[in-house]
Design a protein around this motif. Sequence first.
Motif, PDB file in Angstrom:
ATOM      1  N   GLN A 246       3.639   7.008   7.117  1.00 52.75           N
ATOM      2  CA  GLN A 246       4.720   6.091   6.855  1.00 52.75           C
ATOM      3  C   GLN A 246       5.175   4.863   7.850  1.00 52.75           C
ATOM      4  OE1 GLN A 246       8.286   8.674   7.311  1.00 52.75           O
ATOM      5  NE2 GLN A 246       7.185  10.376   5.613  1.00 52.75           N
ATOM      6  N   THR A 247       4.914   5.472   8.945  1.00 49.99           N
ATOM      7  CA  THR A 247       4.350   4.097  10.193  1.00 49.99           C
ATOM      8  C   THR A 247       3.789   3.037   9.895  1.00 49.99           C
ATOM      9  OG1 THR A 247       5.653   5.805  11.680  1.00 49.99           O
ATOM     10  CG2 THR A 247       4.994   4.099  12.490  1.00 49.99           C
ATOM     11  N   ILE A 248       2.479   2.841   9.745  1.00 54.03           N
ATOM     12  CA  ILE A 248       2.145   1.737   9.039  1.00 54.03           C
ATOM     13  C   ILE A 248       2.605   0.798   8.338  1.00 54.03           C
ATOM     14  CG2 ILE A 248      -0.564   1.914   8.359  1.00 54.03           C
ATOM     15  CD1 ILE A 248      -1.235   3.815   9.344  1.00 54.03           C
ATOM     16  N   VAL A 249       2.906   2.231   7.051  1.00 57.47           N
ATOM     17  CA  VAL A 249       3.639   1.278   6.047  1.00 57.47           C
ATOM     18  C   VAL A 249       5.011  -0.168   6.248  1.00 57.47           C
ATOM     19  CG1 VAL A 249       5.046   1.492   3.724  1.00 57.47           C
ATOM     20  CG2 VAL A 249       2.936   2.175   4.480  1.00 57.47           C
ATOM     21  N   HIS A 250       5.878   1.348   6.836  1.00 55.99           N
ATOM     22  CA  HIS A 250       6.994   0.547   7.682  1.00 55.99           C
ATOM     23  C   HIS A 250       6.572  -0.842   8.705  1.00 55.99           C
ATOM     24  CE1 HIS A 250      10.847   0.210   8.864  1.00 55.99           C
ATOM     25  NE2 HIS A 250      10.502  -0.290  10.002  1.00 55.99           N
ATOM     26  N   LEU A 251       5.674  -0.711   9.039  1.00 57.46           N
ATOM     27  CA  LEU A 251       5.207  -1.908   9.887  1.00 57.46           C
ATOM     28  C   LEU A 251       4.192  -3.672   9.043  1.00 57.46           C
ATOM     29  CD1 LEU A 251       3.675   0.328  13.051  1.00 57.46           C
ATOM     30  CD2 LEU A 251       5.398  -1.269  12.778  1.00 57.46           C
ATOM     31  N   GLY A 252       3.594  -2.915   7.931  1.00 54.65           N
ATOM     32  CA  GLY A 252       3.258  -4.031   7.199  1.00 54.65           C
ATOM     33  C   GLY A 252       1.645  -3.883   7.648  1.00 54.65           C
ATOM     34  N   VAL A 253       1.642  -2.930   8.024  1.00 56.02           N
ATOM     35  CA  VAL A 253      -0.011  -3.229   8.720  1.00 56.02           C
ATOM     36  C   VAL A 253      -0.932  -2.595   6.975  1.00 56.02           C
ATOM     37  CG1 VAL A 253      -2.293  -2.361   9.788  1.00 56.02           C
ATOM     38  CG2 VAL A 253       0.726  -2.545  10.469  1.00 56.02           C
ATOM     39  N   ASN A 254      -2.192  -4.509   6.689  1.00 60.52           N
ATOM     40  CA  ASN A 254      -2.454  -3.972   6.059  1.00 60.52           C
ATOM     41  C   ASN A 254      -4.000  -3.592   6.514  1.00 60.52           C
ATOM     42  OD1 ASN A 254      -3.979  -4.711   4.232  1.00 60.52           O
ATOM     43  ND2 ASN A 254      -4.494  -6.619   3.955  1.00 60.52           N
ATOM     44  N   LEU A 255      -4.366  -2.260   5.840  1.00 61.66           N
ATOM     45  CA  LEU A 255      -5.708  -1.261   5.800  1.00 61.66           C
ATOM     46  C   LEU A 255      -6.109  -1.093   4.592  1.00 61.66           C
ATOM     47  CD1 LEU A 255      -4.235   1.859   7.792  1.00 61.66           C
ATOM     48  CD2 LEU A 255      -5.373  -0.352   8.950  1.00 61.66           C
ATOM     49  N   GLU A 256      -5.696  -2.069   3.684  1.00 66.10           N
ATOM     50  CA  GLU A 256      -6.562  -2.084   1.991  1.00 66.10           C
ATOM     51  C   GLU A 256      -8.170  -1.519   2.483  1.00 66.10           C
ATOM     52  OE1 GLU A 256      -4.736  -5.222   0.066  1.00 66.10           O
ATOM     53  OE2 GLU A 256      -2.436  -4.372  -0.061  1.00 66.10           O
ATOM     54  N   ASP A 257      -8.773  -2.827   3.204  1.00 69.35           N
ATOM     55  CA  ASP A 257      -9.810  -2.863   2.971  1.00 69.35           C
ATOM     56  C   ASP A 257     -10.922  -1.963   4.142  1.00 69.35           C
ATOM     57  OD1 ASP A 257      -8.892  -3.636   5.261  1.00 69.35           O
ATOM     58  OD2 ASP A 257     -10.496  -5.780   5.516  1.00 69.35           O
ATOM     59  N   VAL A 258      -9.609  -0.815   4.722  1.00 67.58           N
ATOM     60  CA  VAL A 258     -10.261   0.535   5.379  1.00 67.58           C
ATOM     61  C   VAL A 258     -10.069   1.661   5.186  1.00 67.58           C
ATOM     62  CG1 VAL A 258     -10.164   1.222   7.677  1.00 67.58           C
ATOM     63  CG2 VAL A 258      -9.818  -1.849   8.366  1.00 67.58           C
ATOM     64  N   VAL A 259     -11.313   2.610   4.924  1.00 69.85           N
ATOM     65  CA  VAL A 259     -11.226   3.899   4.435  1.00 69.85           C
ATOM     66  C   VAL A 259     -10.706   4.809   5.537  1.00 69.85           C
ATOM     67  CG1 VAL A 259     -12.519   5.764   3.607  1.00 69.85           C
ATOM     68  CG2 VAL A 259     -13.400   3.805   3.068  1.00 69.85           C
ATOM     69  N   THR A 260      -9.435   5.640   4.932  1.00 69.60           N
ATOM     70  CA  THR A 260      -8.976   6.622   6.087  1.00 69.60           C
ATOM     71  C   THR A 260      -8.464   7.678   5.238  1.00 69.60           C
ATOM     72  OG1 THR A 260      -7.042   5.733   4.778  1.00 69.60           O
ATOM     73  CG2 THR A 260      -7.027   4.282   6.813  1.00 69.60           C
ATOM     74  N   LYS A 261      -8.914   8.601   6.526  1.00 72.85           N
ATOM     75  CA  LYS A 261      -8.761  10.066   5.706  1.00 72.85           C
ATOM     76  C   LYS A 261      -7.770  11.084   6.578  1.00 72.85           C
ATOM     77  CE  LYS A 261     -11.137   9.873   2.199  1.00 72.85           C
ATOM     78  NZ  LYS A 261     -10.772  10.331   0.889  1.00 72.85           N
ATOM     79  N   ALA A 262      -7.529  12.293   5.898  1.00 74.08           N
ATOM     80  CA  ALA A 262      -6.600  13.030   6.497  1.00 74.08           C
ATOM     81  C   ALA A 262      -6.921  13.890   7.557  1.00 74.08           C
ATOM     82  CB  ALA A 262      -5.615  13.797   5.634  1.00 74.08           C
ATOM     83  N   THR A 263      -8.147  14.284   7.278  1.00 76.33           N
ATOM     84  CA  THR A 263      -9.029  14.921   8.801  1.00 76.33           C
ATOM     85  C   THR A 263     -10.389  13.856   9.104  1.00 76.33           C
ATOM     86  OG1 THR A 263     -10.086  16.242   7.233  1.00 76.33           O
ATOM     87  CG2 THR A 263      -7.783  16.912   7.682  1.00 76.33           C
ATOM     88  N   LEU A 264     -11.144  14.550  10.568  1.00 73.45           N
ATOM     89  CA  LEU A 264     -12.038  14.127  10.783  1.00 73.45           C
ATOM     90  C   LEU A 264     -13.162  14.799   9.895  1.00 73.45           C
ATOM     91  CD1 LEU A 264     -14.340  12.416  12.259  1.00 73.45           C
ATOM     92  CD2 LEU A 264     -14.124  15.022  14.440  1.00 73.45           C
ATOM     93  N   ALA A 265     -12.746  15.839   8.910  1.00 68.96           N
ATOM     94  CA  ALA A 265     -13.802  16.634   8.283  1.00 68.96           C
ATOM     95  C   ALA A 265     -14.003  15.255   6.947  1.00 68.96           C
ATOM     96  CB  ALA A 265     -13.575  17.989   8.196  1.00 68.96           C
ATOM     97  N   ASP A 266     -12.653  15.179   6.936  1.00 68.39           N
ATOM     98  CA  ASP A 266     -12.679  14.128   5.218  1.00 68.39           C
ATOM     99  C   ASP A 266     -13.360  13.399   5.469  1.00 68.39           C
ATOM    100  OD1 ASP A 266     -11.418  15.869   4.144  1.00 68.39           O
ATOM    101  OD2 ASP A 266      -9.289  15.377   4.399  1.00 68.39           O
ATOM    102  N   ALA A 267     -13.539  12.410   6.609  1.00 68.93           N
ATOM    103  CA  ALA A 267     -14.173  11.235   7.228  1.00 68.93           C
ATOM    104  C   ALA A 267     -15.442  11.421   7.136  1.00 68.93           C
ATOM    105  CB  ALA A 267     -13.233  10.528   8.194  1.00 68.93           C
ATOM    106  N   PHE A 268     -15.971  12.450   7.537  1.00 67.66           N
ATOM    107  CA  PHE A 268     -17.442  13.105   7.780  1.00 67.66           C
ATOM    108  C   PHE A 268     -18.347  12.994   6.301  1.00 67.66           C
ATOM    109  CE2 PHE A 268     -20.554  16.008   9.339  1.00 67.66           C
ATOM    110  CZ  PHE A 268     -21.511  14.958   9.477  1.00 67.66           C
ATOM    111  N   VAL A 269     -17.387  13.723   5.730  1.00 63.40           N
ATOM    112  CA  VAL A 269     -17.876  13.852   4.128  1.00 63.40           C
ATOM    113  C   VAL A 269     -18.113  12.096   3.592  1.00 63.40           C
ATOM    114  CG1 VAL A 269     -17.487  13.999   1.862  1.00 63.40           C
ATOM    115  CG2 VAL A 269     -17.077  16.099   4.077  1.00 63.40           C
TER     116      VAL A 269
END
Length: 284
Positions: A246-269
């Motif tokens: 929510q904070t990132i969206v509120h700040l208007g930070v553009n992460l469209e071209d960056v993969v984001t995951k909730a956990t390290l395990a998900d990112a590892f997969v």
Amino acid sequence: MSTNDTVQRLSALIKQHEHDILSVWTGELQAKSFRSDANTSQRHTQQFLALLPTAIAAGGFEDINSRHWDEVRDLLGDISSQRARQGSTPNETATFVFSLKQSLFSMVRRELVQEPQLLADALWAVSTLLDQLGLYVVEVFQKSRDQIIVRQQQELMELSTPVVKLWHDVLALPLIGTLDSARSQVVMESLLEKIVETGAAIAIIDITGVPTVDTLVAQHLMKTIAAARLMGADCIISGIRPQIAQTIVHLGVNLEDVVTKATLADAFVVALGRVGATIHRNNA
């Protein structure tokens, strides 16, 4: 009597009564509970008293920054730096110099009791000189301790930003605590060095341990990701909690071209998939 006469007479008296002065000075240090190894303390006091008369005779007592006081300043600087490393306080360190007053005052009063004008001049000279040397000791001590603190902070930042190789071509950078400008620079350097060292293609930046993400933190993350890409590695951000999202969206930070995951395990997969590896669960 001229200042030069006072200087020369004082220098001669200190040299003449060095043994007695040293004895009284050592007693004063012990009385004030000056914490130091006995051999080290004795060596330092002897060295100081050996240098003091020559410095006074050549450089006077009004300015200890002249070249004639170089050896005395070097000795006091070494003592101050050493005590800073040992965890002493500024007061304890300054005691090394200020406790010398009693022995010098006693000697001067005893030897010049028949010469009141010279006695007054000599007492003022001793007081002025030891005050300058005491302040110098505190100044060097403070600088040494500040340097130690800065070095420790740098070491802590390096220890708190470990880059871990999770798999062939996959790195992980777990971040814990506040990400300020100084630490973000360490983060970036650590990650880029590891990318060069391993030739990794994927770097997972885990921010689970970062308490808050503001505009500055987001900018630091984007700069790190951009730098990693220039080195040929893609980044995945893990640890995106609902509040942070929510904070990132509120700040208007553009992460469209960056993969984001909730956990390290998900990112590892995801990272394993990009490097052509898969995980199979053994149900047996």
